[in-house]
Each structure stands twice: as structure tokens, then as C-alpha cells.
Scaffold this active site. Sequence first.
Site, PDB file in Angstrom:
ATOM      1  CE  LYS A  21      13.671  37.236  51.526  1.00 15.72           C
ATOM      2  NZ  LYS A  21      14.363  38.417  51.925  1.00 15.72           N
ATOM      3  CE  LYS A  78       6.029  38.547  50.748  1.00 15.21           C
ATOM      4  NZ  LYS A  78       6.499  39.535  49.808  1.00 15.21           N
TER       5      LYS A  78
END
Length: 294
Positions: A168, A243
Site C-alpha cells: 500500500k 499520511k
Amino acid sequence: MTSIAFIGLGNMGGPMAANLVKAGYDVTGFDLSPTSCDQAKTEGITVAGSANEAVKDADIVITMLPAGKHVLSVWSGILPAVKPGALVIDCSTIDVESARKAHAMAGDRSLQSLDAPVSGGVGGAKGATLTFMAGGTLEAFAKAEPILSRMGKRIVHCGEAGAGQAAKICNNMILGISMIGVAEAFVLAEKLGLAHQALFDVASTSSGQCWSLTTYCPVPGPVPTSPANNDYKPGFAATLMLKDLKLAQEAALASGATTPLGAEAAQLYALFNSAGHEGDDFSGIINFLRGRKS
Ligand code: NAD
């Protein structure tokens, strides 16, 4: 019937849990936010009074929480209440180290576990078209796949514990860097008097081709569905891009990987966010670059 507990019923978790209800599963959920719980009830999710109450009879437990500290705190609370033989899956985007810790905590209780972060955003969560990137044993993956496939269209086993989170953040580091690259090319084209559509027509069929250009073009016009045509409303908010870029930098530091462009992308998105654009789509960075370069 397989019984599922779902902890974290926010922007992503809410619609994901709702899709499991639509698929015929018995879903019990919990969230700290009363608003999320109320919305979940309207989707047919049974809302429990606590996370432990939600998981006690579940065959599959899924968490969808903001960050690693929330996942470790929730897992340490619920694991003693999870029944033997159950599978625990975390779909949040968190740091690789916390993901591995969560797997170890489940292993200490002889529970199977999977890290399975997603890409596809809120639209993908609602439409059950998410991509899942899973880390854990093949046995845990085989058990999870039929459930995950009710919430997504592509389910990839990436390797052992933490491999889903690794995939990811690597993917999103490519995305952050490539969006800045595409945005810079359009800014340069503007200065050179080259039309947006002309650059798009060439680059989208040439070696500059990439997802940030052809699916998510940061200027209005060439790709009508891109957020640029909707005043840069997300989409994928700049705060979430930051993030993920920070998680990539933490992982690079911890593993000794050299990622100078990832570091630069993190810096640029930090500046973009701190200039008040946290809620904008991440492709809005083009406006920020125009401001910096003019
Ligand atoms: P969100 O803030 O909308 O939802 C998180 C939910 O967790 C909130 O409803 C919150 O009340 C709940 N929560 C926090 N602590 C809790 C606890 N101790 N017990 C129970 N509930 C608790 O966030 P989101 O957009 O749904 O994102 C969830 C995760 O998915 C994040 O890790 C995010 O990075 C990731 N993600 C988000 C997107 C996106 O586009 N929103 C895309 C891909 C991945």
C-alpha cells in the site's frame, strides 16, 4: 451463516460493512462515534455497545481505523474476547511495524490474522470495487478472500505479515510522486503556451503515460471524471496522501531504503496541507505548484 464483526464504521468502514450486509452476512459493528453508529443501523448493521461485545460471537473480525495506535489499542482490547478459530483482519492503512505487532498479538492467542489495506477510496468502498492488498499466511488469506471479494474487485496476496501495508505505501508513494510529476509538466506546458489537451493527447499515448495523467488528470478537461473538474473536491484528500507518504518515509528510514523523491513528495504535500488544503483532493497540488513557481 458466517458472522462478521466490524470495528470502525467511518467513511470507509461504514460502506464496507454495509456491502457485507447486502451480501447476506450477519454483521455486528461498533464505532466510538454515535453518528457513525446511527448511519450503520440504517444499513442493517447490528450496533453493539462495545467493541468486545461486537466480536464475541464473530467468525471474522474486521477493523477499519485511523492509524496504527488505534489498531493496536483496539486489537489488544478485543483479542481476549475473540472466539478461538476466528480470523482477525485489519483493513486500515497503518505503519508496517504496527501491522506486524498486531499479527504477533493475534499469534500469541493462536488466532489467524491478516493485514489487508485498501485502495479505491470512499467511492470504491461504496461500490464494492476496492483493491485489497493482503499480508499473512495463505491459510488466513484463503479464509478471508470470499469476504473481501464482497467489498472489492481485486484481492491480492502480497506475502507474509505486513506485506499488505508494504504494498500500500509503496503504491501510494508512486502515486504521490507521479501526481507531482504530471502537475509540474502541465505547469511547464502552460508557461510554454502548450494547450492542456495537446499535452494530454501526446503524453497519454507516450512514455509519460501514468494513472495520475490518464485517470486523475490534475487539470480540468481531458479526463471529465477527474476531481480537477469538480473544484478539486476529493476524491482522495491531500491529508490522506500526506499520511501515506509519511508512512512510506518512516518505513524507508527503518529499512534503510533510499527514497529521495518520496521524501520530496512528502515535503511538498506537508506544505500543501499546511497552506489549508488538507480537505482538497491531492491533485490540487497543481495549484500550489503554480503559486510557488510563478
Ligand atoms: P474515518 O475517520 O472516517 O473512520 C475511522 C473511524 O474509526 C471513525 O468513525 C472513528 O470514530 C472510528 N474509531 C476510532 N477509534 C476507534 C475505537 N477505538 N473504537 C471504535 N471505533 C474507532 O476514516 P476513513 O476515511 O474511514 O479511513 C479509515 C482507514 O482507511 C484509515 O486508515 C485510512 O488511511 C484508510 N483509507 C482511507 C481512504 C479514504 O479515501 N478515506 C482510502 C484508503 C484507505
